[in-house]
Write an enzyme that holds these catalytic residues in place. Structure first.
Site, short mmCIF file in Angstrom:
data_model
loop_
_atom_site.label_atom_id
_atom_site.label_comp_id
_atom_site.label_asym_id
_atom_site.label_seq_id
_atom_site.Cartn_x
_atom_site.Cartn_y
_atom_site.Cartn_z
N PRO A 13 0.80 -1.22 0.00
CA PRO A 13 0.00 0.00 0.00
C PRO A 13 0.83 1.27 0.00
O PRO A 13 1.87 1.36 0.67
CB PRO A 13 -0.82 -0.11 1.29
CG PRO A 13 -0.90 -1.56 1.56
CD PRO A 13 0.41 -2.13 1.09
N ASN A 14 0.36 2.22 -0.77
CA ASN A 14 0.90 3.58 -0.88
C ASN A 14 2.22 3.68 -1.63
O ASN A 14 2.70 4.78 -1.88
CB ASN A 14 1.04 4.23 0.50
CG ASN A 14 -0.28 4.32 1.21
OD1 ASN A 14 -1.27 4.76 0.62
ND2 ASN A 14 -0.33 3.88 2.45
N ARG A 21 5.13 11.14 -2.33
CA ARG A 21 4.86 10.97 -0.91
C ARG A 21 6.17 11.04 -0.11
O ARG A 21 7.07 10.24 -0.31
CB ARG A 21 4.20 9.61 -0.68
CG ARG A 21 3.95 9.30 0.77
CD ARG A 21 3.32 7.91 0.92
NE ARG A 21 3.28 7.55 2.32
CZ ARG A 21 3.78 6.43 2.81
NH1 ARG A 21 4.32 5.54 2.02
NH2 ARG A 21 3.70 6.18 4.10
N TYR A 26 11.42 8.83 1.56
CA TYR A 26 11.45 7.77 0.55
C TYR A 26 12.18 8.12 -0.73
O TYR A 26 12.30 7.30 -1.63
CB TYR A 26 10.01 7.35 0.21
CG TYR A 26 9.25 6.86 1.42
CD1 TYR A 26 9.60 5.67 2.04
CD2 TYR A 26 8.20 7.60 1.95
CE1 TYR A 26 8.92 5.22 3.16
CE2 TYR A 26 7.51 7.15 3.07
CZ TYR A 26 7.88 5.97 3.67
OH TYR A 26 7.20 5.52 4.77
N ASN A 77 8.25 -5.49 -0.63
CA ASN A 77 8.21 -4.23 0.11
C ASN A 77 6.74 -4.06 0.47
O ASN A 77 5.95 -3.57 -0.32
CB ASN A 77 8.72 -3.06 -0.72
CG ASN A 77 8.74 -1.76 0.06
OD1 ASN A 77 8.10 -1.64 1.11
ND2 ASN A 77 9.46 -0.77 -0.45
N ALA A 80 3.41 -0.44 5.05
CA ALA A 80 2.90 -0.52 6.43
C ALA A 80 2.40 -1.91 6.79
O ALA A 80 2.34 -2.26 7.97
CB ALA A 80 1.80 0.52 6.64
N HIS A 83 4.19 -4.43 9.30
CA HIS A 83 4.06 -4.43 10.75
C HIS A 83 2.76 -5.06 11.25
O HIS A 83 2.59 -5.23 12.45
CB HIS A 83 4.16 -2.99 11.26
CG HIS A 83 5.23 -2.22 10.55
ND1 HIS A 83 6.57 -2.50 10.71
CD2 HIS A 83 5.16 -1.23 9.64
CE1 HIS A 83 7.28 -1.70 9.93
NE2 HIS A 83 6.44 -0.92 9.27
N ASP A 90 1.76 -15.51 6.70
CA ASP A 90 1.41 -16.91 6.50
C ASP A 90 1.56 -17.33 5.04
O ASP A 90 2.03 -18.44 4.75
CB ASP A 90 -0.02 -17.18 6.97
CG ASP A 90 -0.16 -17.12 8.48
OD1 ASP A 90 0.87 -17.06 9.20
OD2 ASP A 90 -1.32 -17.12 8.95
N GLU A 101 12.84 -9.36 2.24
CA GLU A 101 12.07 -8.20 2.68
C GLU A 101 12.85 -6.95 2.32
O GLU A 101 14.06 -6.88 2.50
CB GLU A 101 11.88 -8.28 4.19
CG GLU A 101 11.13 -7.14 4.78
CD GLU A 101 11.03 -7.21 6.31
OE1 GLU A 101 10.14 -6.56 6.85
OE2 GLU A 101 11.86 -7.91 6.95
N HIS A 103 12.90 -2.49 2.23
CA HIS A 103 12.39 -1.19 2.65
C HIS A 103 13.31 -0.10 2.13
O HIS A 103 14.53 -0.23 2.23
CB HIS A 103 12.32 -1.09 4.18
CG HIS A 103 11.44 -2.11 4.78
ND1 HIS A 103 10.08 -2.01 4.77
CD2 HIS A 103 11.74 -3.28 5.39
CE1 HIS A 103 9.58 -3.08 5.35
NE2 HIS A 103 10.56 -3.87 5.74
N LEU A 104 12.74 0.97 1.61
CA LEU A 104 13.54 2.12 1.20
C LEU A 104 14.17 2.81 2.40
O LEU A 104 15.35 3.15 2.39
CB LEU A 104 12.66 3.12 0.43
CG LEU A 104 12.22 2.68 -0.95
CD1 LEU A 104 11.07 3.55 -1.45
CD2 LEU A 104 13.39 2.74 -1.92
N SER A 105 13.36 3.04 3.42
CA SER A 105 13.86 3.67 4.64
C SER A 105 14.30 2.58 5.62
O SER A 105 14.13 1.39 5.35
CB SER A 105 12.78 4.55 5.27
OG SER A 105 11.71 3.76 5.75
N ARG A 110 12.95 4.66 12.74
CA ARG A 110 11.73 5.47 12.62
C ARG A 110 10.82 5.28 13.83
O ARG A 110 11.27 4.84 14.88
CB ARG A 110 11.03 5.14 11.30
CG ARG A 110 11.93 5.51 10.11
CD ARG A 110 11.29 5.36 8.78
NE ARG A 110 10.11 6.23 8.70
CZ ARG A 110 9.17 6.07 7.78
NH1 ARG A 110 9.26 5.10 6.90
NH2 ARG A 110 8.13 6.88 7.74
#
Length: 152
Positions: A13-14, A21, A26, A77, A80, A83, A90, A101, A103-105, A110
């Protein structure tokens, strides 16, 4: 590096808003820019990269199910959902290839709610905090993991 087969890249998402954004977090590159970089590395290593972005948890879960038995790896990626999504956890646990996995950040640097990943326990490894470079690193990691102890 050499390989063959499919790598699935999943964007949660996003992530379709990348470039607009929070560029201070990011970066200014778009999701299309990141996918192009990952595709370049994948093709150079002999893989086909398939990308899916979804703002819906179920769409990502279905993509993991569809990758079972036909893809060699999934780079995820999850945004949110990293988390919170036990259903994605699963689904990835039932995938028999490499899972990275991404992540950009750096979530650990954070807000506290970002410090726990429900994806990490079912991933072979995580790449975080390297910005746009992370997409290239993730494909390199997949290739190395597939070849470190023979073919998976």
């Amino acid at each position: 590096m050499s390989g063959q087969g499919v790598i699935v890249l999943l964007s949660g998402p996003n992530l379709d808003l990348l470039g607009d954004r929070q560029p201070e977090v990011y970066g200014s590159a778009t999701l299309d820019d990141h996918v192009a970089a990952a595709t370049e590395v994948a093709v150079g290593a002999g893989y086909t990269l398939e990308h899916l972005q979804s703002n819906h948890e179920g769409g990502l879960v279905e993509a993991v199910h569809a990758a079972r038995g036909r893809a060699r790896a999934i780079i995820v990626n999850a945004g949110a959902l990293t988390h919170t999504s036990w259903s994605l956890h699963d689904a990835l646990a039932a995938f028999d290839g490499v899972v990275v996995e991404l992540h950009l950040s750096n979530p650990a640097a954070r807000e506290p709610f970002r410090h726990t990943s429900v994806i990490a326990p079912v991933a072979d490894g995580s790449i975080a905090g390297f910005g746009a470079l992370g997409y290239r690193l993730a494909v390199d990691a997949v290739d190395q993991l597939l070849h470190q102890d023979g073919e998976r």
